[in-house]
Design a protein around this motif. Structure first.
Motif, PDB file in Angstrom:
ATOM      1  N   GLU A  59       0.825  -1.212   0.000  1.00 24.20           N
ATOM      2  CA  GLU A  59       0.000   0.000   0.000  1.00 24.20           C
ATOM      3  C   GLU A  59       0.849   1.247   0.000  1.00 24.20           C
ATOM      4  N   LYS A  60       2.019   1.140   0.578  1.00 26.76           N
ATOM      5  CA  LYS A  60       2.903   2.293   0.675  1.00 26.76           C
ATOM      6  C   LYS A  60       3.367   2.766  -0.696  1.00 26.76           C
ATOM      7  N   TYR A  61       3.476   1.842  -1.629  1.00 27.69           N
ATOM      8  CA  TYR A  61       4.025   2.191  -2.935  1.00 27.69           C
ATOM      9  C   TYR A  61       2.964   2.268  -4.024  1.00 27.69           C
ATOM     10  N   GLU A  62       1.705   2.294  -3.673  1.00 26.48           N
ATOM     11  CA  GLU A  62       0.674   2.378  -4.698  1.00 26.48           C
ATOM     12  C   GLU A  62       0.734   3.716  -5.421  1.00 26.48           C
ATOM     13  N   LYS A  63       1.210   4.713  -4.740  1.00 30.70           N
ATOM     14  CA  LYS A  63       1.239   6.048  -5.326  1.00 30.70           C
ATOM     15  C   LYS A  63       2.477   6.272  -6.170  1.00 30.70           C
ATOM     16  N   LYS A  64       3.480   5.426  -6.088  1.00 36.06           N
ATOM     17  CA  LYS A  64       4.712   5.624  -6.847  1.00 36.06           C
ATOM     18  C   LYS A  64       4.644   4.756  -8.097  1.00 36.06           C
ATOM     19  N   PRO A  65       4.393   5.341  -9.273  1.00 38.39           N
ATOM     20  CA  PRO A  65       4.249   4.554 -10.483  1.00 38.39           C
ATOM     21  C   PRO A  65       5.554   3.934 -10.948  1.00 38.39           C
ATOM     22  N   GLU A  66       6.661   4.584 -10.688  1.00 38.08           N
ATOM     23  CA  GLU A  66       7.932   4.041 -11.170  1.00 38.08           C
ATOM     24  C   GLU A  66       8.293   2.762 -10.433  1.00 38.08           C
ATOM     25  N   VAL A  67       8.056   2.751  -9.153  1.00 39.22           N
ATOM     26  CA  VAL A  67       8.351   1.564  -8.360  1.00 39.22           C
ATOM     27  C   VAL A  67       7.396   0.440  -8.763  1.00 39.22           C
ATOM     28  N   ASN A  68       6.117   0.810  -9.005  1.00 36.74           N
ATOM     29  CA  ASN A  68       5.153  -0.191  -9.445  1.00 36.74           C
ATOM     30  C   ASN A  68       5.547  -0.782 -10.796  1.00 36.74           C
ATOM     31  N   ARG A  69       5.988   0.092 -11.670  1.00 34.35           N
ATOM     32  CA  ARG A  69       6.407  -0.385 -12.990  1.00 34.35           C
ATOM     33  C   ARG A  69       7.622  -1.299 -12.875  1.00 34.35           C
ATOM     34  N   ILE A  70       8.578  -0.947 -12.057  1.00 33.18           N
ATOM     35  CA  ILE A  70       9.783  -1.771 -11.873  1.00 33.18           C
ATOM     36  C   ILE A  70       9.389  -3.106 -11.250  1.00 33.18           C
ATOM     37  N   ALA A  71       8.481  -3.029 -10.283  1.00 36.43           N
ATOM     38  CA  ALA A  71       8.064  -4.250  -9.618  1.00 36.43           C
ATOM     39  C   ALA A  71       7.325  -5.159 -10.594  1.00 36.43           C
ATOM     40  N   ARG A  72       6.432  -4.540 -11.426  1.00 39.05           N
ATOM     41  CA  ARG A  72       5.721  -5.355 -12.417  1.00 39.05           C
ATOM     42  C   ARG A  72       6.692  -5.967 -13.427  1.00 39.05           C
ATOM     43  N   ASN A  73       7.632  -5.133 -13.872  1.00 37.54           N
ATOM     44  CA  ASN A  73       8.633  -5.637 -14.821  1.00 37.54           C
ATOM     45  C   ASN A  73       9.458  -6.759 -14.189  1.00 37.54           C
ATOM     46  N   ASN A  74       9.828  -6.511 -12.920  1.00 37.48           N
ATOM     47  CA  ASN A  74      10.622  -7.523 -12.226  1.00 37.48           C
ATOM     48  C   ASN A  74       9.828  -8.825 -12.045  1.00 37.48           C
ATOM     49  N   ASN A  75       8.543  -8.677 -11.693  1.00 37.47           N
ATOM     50  CA  ASN A  75       7.707  -9.871 -11.551  1.00 37.47           C
ATOM     51  C   ASN A  75       7.574 -10.606 -12.885  1.00 37.47           C
ATOM     52  N   LEU A  76       7.379  -9.808 -13.945  1.00 34.77           N
ATOM     53  CA  LEU A  76       7.274 -10.417 -15.278  1.00 34.77           C
ATOM     54  C   LEU A  76       8.571 -11.120 -15.649  1.00 34.77           C
ATOM     55  N   LEU A  77       9.685 -10.449 -15.422  1.00 42.05           N
ATOM     56  CA  LEU A  77      10.977 -11.040 -15.754  1.00 42.05           C
ATOM     57  C   LEU A  77      11.283 -12.246 -14.867  1.00 42.05           C
ATOM     58  N   LEU A  78      10.905 -12.143 -13.588  1.00 45.71           N
ATOM     59  CA  LEU A  78      11.101 -13.283 -12.691  1.00 45.71           C
ATOM     60  C   LEU A  78      10.260 -14.475 -13.159  1.00 45.71           C
ATOM     61  N   GLY A  79       9.048 -14.218 -13.648  1.00 47.38           N
ATOM     62  CA  GLY A  79       8.210 -15.289 -14.192  1.00 47.38           C
ATOM     63  C   GLY A  79       8.858 -15.923 -15.407  1.00 47.38           C
ATOM     64  N   ILE A  80       9.419 -15.059 -16.275  1.00 47.48           N
ATOM     65  CA  ILE A  80      10.098 -15.585 -17.468  1.00 47.48           C
ATOM     66  C   ILE A  80      11.305 -16.430 -17.055  1.00 47.48           C
ATOM     67  N   ILE A  81      12.069 -15.901 -16.081  1.00 42.56           N
ATOM     68  CA  ILE A  81      13.261 -16.625 -15.627  1.00 42.56           C
ATOM     69  C   ILE A  81      12.858 -17.964 -15.007  1.00 42.56           C
ATOM     70  N   THR A  82      11.792 -17.950 -14.172  1.00 46.57           N
ATOM     71  CA  THR A  82      11.378 -19.207 -13.564  1.00 46.57           C
ATOM     72  C   THR A  82      10.848 -20.169 -14.618  1.00 46.57           C
ATOM     73  N   ASP A  83      10.137 -19.631 -15.636  1.00 46.58           N
ATOM     74  CA  ASP A  83       9.686 -20.498 -16.728  1.00 46.58           C
ATOM     75  C   ASP A  83      10.872 -21.094 -17.470  1.00 46.58           C
ATOM     76  N   GLN A  84      11.873 -20.241 -17.697  1.00 42.82           N
ATOM     77  CA  GLN A  84      13.075 -20.748 -18.366  1.00 42.82           C
ATOM     78  C   GLN A  84      13.790 -21.790 -17.501  1.00 42.82           C
ATOM     79  N   ALA A  85      13.818 -21.533 -16.201  1.00 42.46           N
ATOM     80  CA  ALA A  85      14.458 -22.500 -15.294  1.00 42.46           C
ATOM     81  C   ALA A  85      13.687 -23.823 -15.315  1.00 42.46           C
ATOM     82  N   ARG A  86      12.333 -23.719 -15.333  1.00 41.34           N
ATOM     83  CA  ARG A  86      11.529 -24.933 -15.397  1.00 41.34           C
ATOM     84  C   ARG A  86      11.791 -25.684 -16.699  1.00 41.34           C
ATOM     85  N   VAL A  87      11.799 -24.920 -17.812  1.00 40.10           N
ATOM     86  CA  VAL A  87      12.061 -25.552 -19.108  1.00 40.10           C
ATOM     87  C   VAL A  87      13.455 -26.178 -19.114  1.00 40.10           C
ATOM     88  N   LYS A  88      14.414 -25.457 -18.545  1.00 37.95           N
ATOM     89  CA  LYS A  88      15.771 -25.983 -18.479  1.00 37.95           C
ATOM     90  C   LYS A  88      15.801 -27.260 -17.637  1.00 37.95           C
TER      91      LYS A  88
END
Length: 198
Positions: free
Chosen positions: A44-73
């Motif tokens: 809730e503290k960071y709902e107002k900061k769009p840059e942090v939200n964007r980084i977090a979303r990007n990081n979550n997306l990239l972490l999902g890709i990395i975990t998918d790649q790790a699973r595939v590997k």
């Protein structure tokens, strides 16, 4: 066509690698790492900061890709390990089949020599059987000859006994005749001596 496909695959790989590098870079910077940790603890503290939200979303997306790649590997590693195990097992099975085939070939050679010896032994036993049969027929013939000889000997013995009986009877008759003749001769000699001139 293949070159275009290869180029697109290479471009996608480069994009994925650059995303991985950016995620790893963003996670390694202390400010971003601290902000992501705080975001996870108190979103809730960071709902107002769009840059942090964007980084977090990007990081979550990239972490999902990395975990998918790790699973595939991991899946590919499991498939590769299974294939290696399968190849090793198939190699051992093929080797054992090859060895058992060699053993069977050796045993087949031994069996063929034994079959030849068995055929030779059968031929020898057949010849021995033929010899036994001929010897048996010869023995039966000799036994019949012996029986014939025995019957002839018995006949001859009977004839001999008959002849000896006749001979003894003749001897007795001859002895009686000789006695009679001696008696007559004596009478004759007595008579001739009595009738002789004195």
């Amino acid at each position: 066509m293949k070159k275009d496909a290869n180029k697109t695959v290479l471009q996608e790989l480069q994009q994925v690698l650059s995303l991985e590098e950016s995620i790893l870079d963003s996670l390694t910077t202390p400010d971003v790492a601290a902000e992501v940790a705080e975001l996870i603890e108190d979103p809730e503290k960071y709902e107002k900061k769009p840059e942090v939200n964007r980084i977090a979303r990007n990081n979550n997306l990239l972490l999902g890709i990395i975990t998918d790649q790790a699973r595939v590997k991991f899946v590919w590693q499991c498939i590769t390990a299974c294939l290696v195990i399968f190849v090793i097992t198939a190699s051992f099975i093929c080797f054992s089949l090859y060895k058992s085939r060699e053993n069977l070939v050796e045993k087949l050679g031994v069996i063929k020599t034994l079959e030849k010896k068995l055929e030779e032994a059968k031929a020898e036993t057949d010849s021995v059987k033929a010899n036994v049969i001929s010897s048996n027929t010869e023995l039966k013939y000799a036994q019949s000859e012996l029986n014939n000889s025995r019957t002839e000997i018995k006949k001859l013995q009977d004839q001999l006994a008959d002849i000896t009986q006749r001979f003894e009877a003749l001897q007795e008759r001859n002895a009686e005749v000789v006695k009679l003749l001696n008696g007559r001769l004596q009478k004759l000699s007595n008579q001739s001596s009595q009738t002789a001139p004195k």
